[in-house]
Design a protein around this motif. Sequence first.
Motif, short mmCIF file in Angstrom:
data_model
loop_
_atom_site.label_atom_id
_atom_site.label_comp_id
_atom_site.label_asym_id
_atom_site.label_seq_id
_atom_site.Cartn_x
_atom_site.Cartn_y
_atom_site.Cartn_z
N THR A 1 11.90 33.82 -0.25
CA THR A 1 12.05 33.32 -1.61
C THR A 1 12.51 34.41 -2.55
O THR A 1 13.37 34.19 -3.42
CB THR A 1 10.73 32.71 -2.12
N LEU B 1 14.23 29.60 4.92
CA LEU B 1 13.88 28.61 3.90
C LEU B 1 14.30 27.20 4.32
O LEU B 1 13.60 26.23 4.06
CB LEU B 1 14.53 28.99 2.56
N ALA B 2 15.46 27.10 4.98
CA ALA B 2 15.94 25.80 5.43
C ALA B 2 15.00 25.23 6.49
O ALA B 2 14.68 24.03 6.49
CB ALA B 2 17.35 25.93 5.99
N HIS C 1 11.84 25.90 6.83
CA HIS C 1 10.59 25.54 6.16
C HIS C 1 10.73 24.19 5.46
O HIS C 1 9.82 23.35 5.49
CB HIS C 1 10.23 26.62 5.14
N ALA C 2 11.89 23.96 4.84
CA ALA C 2 12.13 22.70 4.15
C ALA C 2 12.15 21.54 5.14
O ALA C 2 11.64 20.46 4.85
CB ALA C 2 13.44 22.77 3.38
N ARG C 3 12.73 21.76 6.33
CA ARG C 3 12.79 20.68 7.33
C ARG C 3 11.38 20.35 7.84
O ARG C 3 11.06 19.18 8.06
CB ARG C 3 13.68 21.11 8.49
N ALA D 1 9.63 18.22 5.34
CA ALA D 1 10.22 16.92 5.05
C ALA D 1 9.50 15.79 5.78
O ALA D 1 8.95 15.99 6.84
CB ALA D 1 11.70 16.93 5.44
#
Length: 211
Positions: A134, A203-204, A206-208, A211
């Motif tokens: 981040t 980060l991608a 972590h976002a998946r 979700a």
Amino acid sequence: MCATPLDRCRDEYLGHLSVERGLSRNTLDAYRRDLGCYLGYLAERGVVDARDVTRRDIEGFVAERREAGYAASSVNRELSAIKGFHRFMLREGLSETQPASSVRFSRTEERLPDCLSVEAAAALMEQPFGRDATGARDRAVLEVLYGCGVRASELTGLDVGDVFLDEGFLRVVGKGSKERLVPVLGAAARALSAYLDGPRAELAAHARRGA
């Protein structure tokens, strides 16, 4: 007028950018114009083959553009195209040297939004950033906004395919869906490279998972 060897190399390069890099028609047209000016300058001096181009030729073109009153950002955009062109010719065996590699970009005036003072911008850049993904993202965002003069909406619309760090520019889409090439240099380039080299994927992922 017969096409010169450099003209044919340019056409191969534009084909590469269209097929391999997937650049839009507007961006390809910008490349074609910039390289056309450059090759015209070389032709006037009797340089029509990639093997005959020297660093002095490229520096002479850059100096002439500056003396003609072109903005530093415009000259940097042209130089980005020239560097990419010569890098392509070397990689494809069309040239034995890369005379543009050590030609320096012009320093550009750092542009800030009217509502943000220099002191406020400096305070933002001097704040401590986290050492995690981040923090890397936040530093990249601020460095690009501060150092490249792009709008927040243009930055959020950037995709990985719009970032050309080797060539030293970003492809941004502004108002009216107009594309332009923006030089990315110095601290902005380093911060963006550091973010793309690992933290972005983290980060991608972590976002998946969330979700």
